[in-house]
Scaffold this motif. Structure first.
Motif, PDB file in Angstrom:
ATOM      1  N   UNK A  49       2.442   1.801  -3.491  1.00 26.87           N
ATOM      2  CA  UNK A  49       1.422   2.282  -4.437  1.00 26.87           C
ATOM      3  C   UNK A  49       1.132   3.760  -4.184  1.00 26.87           C
ATOM      4  N   UNK A  50       1.065   4.127  -2.915  1.00 26.99           N
ATOM      5  CA  UNK A  50       0.762   5.518  -2.561  1.00 26.99           C
ATOM      6  C   UNK A  50       1.913   6.435  -2.972  1.00 26.99           C
ATOM      7  N   UNK A 101       0.845  -1.196   0.000  1.00 26.71           N
ATOM      8  CA  UNK A 101       0.000   0.000   0.000  1.00 26.71           C
ATOM      9  C   UNK A 101       0.883   1.250   0.000  1.00 26.71           C
ATOM     10  N   UNK A 104      -2.624  -1.942 -16.161  1.00 24.10           N
ATOM     11  CA  UNK A 104      -3.469  -2.566 -15.139  1.00 24.10           C
ATOM     12  C   UNK A 104      -4.937  -2.483 -15.525  1.00 24.10           C
ATOM     13  N   UNK A 105      -5.359  -1.273 -15.890  1.00 24.24           N
ATOM     14  CA  UNK A 105      -6.795  -1.053 -16.061  1.00 24.24           C
ATOM     15  C   UNK A 105      -7.311  -1.527 -17.419  1.00 24.24           C
ATOM     16  N   UNK A 106      -6.523  -1.375 -18.452  1.00 24.95           N
ATOM     17  CA  UNK A 106      -7.030  -1.718 -19.787  1.00 24.95           C
ATOM     18  C   UNK A 106      -6.673  -3.131 -20.203  1.00 24.95           C
ATOM     19  N   UNK A 149      -0.803  -7.314 -14.425  1.00 25.76           N
ATOM     20  CA  UNK A 149      -0.333  -6.964 -13.094  1.00 25.76           C
ATOM     21  C   UNK A 149       0.942  -7.741 -12.762  1.00 25.76           C
ATOM     22  N   UNK A 198       1.834   7.070  -6.580  1.00 32.73           N
ATOM     23  CA  UNK A 198       0.751   8.025  -6.888  1.00 32.73           C
ATOM     24  C   UNK A 198       1.254   9.454  -6.701  1.00 32.73           C
ATOM     25  N   UNK A 199       1.920   9.722  -5.575  1.00 34.88           N
ATOM     26  CA  UNK A 199       2.367  11.107  -5.332  1.00 34.88           C
ATOM     27  C   UNK A 199       3.529  11.458  -6.264  1.00 34.88           C
TER      28      UNK A 199
END
Lengths: 234, 112
Positions: B6-7, B3, B78-80, B84, B10-11
């Motif tokens: 991943x965070x 976590x 990941x999304x499309x 992963x 993101x930043x």
């Protein structure tokens, strides 16, 4: 008016019905008419009919809505309506979806209040005009209808994503000064399936029938989780 | 990935985006200004050769791209594509290394 209604489960098709128009007719009235007069096998879900229970949410012309609070006049296009089950949830039959995953995600986001006080302690004073309480008030009226979850593109891309409703619930608890489980909750809402996956499309905010902004709550969670990550506490 | 990681990714993407916003504006403004009297390689090299300020600016620009683009690519995968795990992350690291190498080589080439 011609009404196309989804029949079947994941595999199925839209079936067309001819339904008479009435003044102040709701989409739920239309579905009920079809079930009672035209096709008694049609499966759908509703309870209160007045926008309190959140069980009649369906996809109307591709937009998730409470059917009981949606007037046909406002959504009908060229005398046609298309009514389907909510997106992003498995279809059990016709217009009925399986909402287990939706609510399981509330549990995964630690959506349960965890207090420290016992019945022997006094009430916890919470100032109604404190910024934390104002933020809780903004998100607390969710009734779990699944409209935001159905509207969310991130859920459709990443099935593990907790979704706007669960994250909104977590946010109201994070801002609840009585709650004693903040650290665990922030750990639960971070990561690949959590708040930072939100793209801020704001579809949830646009569609929420209660005019809640899960996007604002998710933005709050992003900041709180980030603060913990920078402090090395995650 | 944890976590925390991943965070932090993101930043890192947000911070690099903020840098890119400034870099792109300066870069475009320079192009528009410099192209006024016609554009030649000599003129460009005359501006960049031995100029530490341009070296620093374009090095920051390239490094911001190196951080920003691969993280975005990782999200797209990941999304499309539903890709992963370690193979995705290694591919993205390779993309980052390629961007850094190509970008910094170009920056050094116009400086030295």
């Amino acid at each position: 008016m011609k009404v196309s209604v989804w029949k079947g489960a994941a595999q199925g098709r839209f079936q067309e019905f001819e339904v008479p128009r009435h003044p102040s007719q709701t989409v739920l009235d239309v579905v009920t008419y079809i079930q009672r007069v035209l096709d008694p096998t049609l499966a759908y879900r509703y309870a209160c009919r007045v926008g309190m229970c959140g069980s009649c949410a369906m996809s109307v012309n591709g937009v998730p809505r409470w059917t009981c609070r949606t007037h046909v006049d406002n959504v009908v296009r060229q005398d046609r309506l298309e009514i389907g089950p909510l997106r992003n949830l498995p279809v059990i039959r016709d217009l009925v979806t399986d909402m287990r995953e939706f609510f399981d995600k509330w549990a995964r986001a630690k959506g349960q209040f965890k207090g420290e006080r016992t019945k022997r302690d006094d009430f916890a004073p919470v100032k109604p005009h404190s910024s934390a309480r104002i933020q809780v008030d903004a998100g607390i009226e969710c009734i779990g209808c699944g409209v935001c979850y159905s509207a969310c593109d991130v859920v459709s891309w990443n099935p593990e994503y907790l979704g706007p409703a669960a994250l909104n619930r977590a946010w109201t608890l994070v801002r609840d000064e009585r709650d004693a489980d903040k650290l665990e909750r922030l750990r639960a809402v971070g990561g690949d399936a959590g708040c930072h996956s939100c793209h801020t499309h704001m579809s949830c905010t646009e569609r929420c029938p209660k005019h809640i902004s899960p996007t604002a709550g998710i933005a709050g969670l992003k900041r709180e989780v980030l603060a913990l990550a920078l402090k090395g506490k995650l | 990935m944890s976590v925390r990681s991943e965070t932090l990714l993101w930043i890192a993407q947000r911070v690099s985006a903020a840098l890119l916003a400034v870099c792109v504006v300066v870069h475009l403004a320079t192009i528009i200004y410099a192209v006024q009297g016609g554009l030649t390689a000599t003129e460009i090299l005359g501006r960049t050769r031995g100029n530490v300020a341009w070296l620093a600016f374009y090095a920051v620009f390239v490094l911001a791209v190196t951080v920003h683009a691969p993280i975005g690519l990782r999200n797209v995968f990941t999304e499309w594509l539903g890709w992963r795990g370690r193979s995705r992350d290694l591919f993205v690291l390779l993309a980052a290394a390629t961007l850094a190498w190509m970008g910094l080589s170009a920056v050094l080439a116009v400086f030295a």
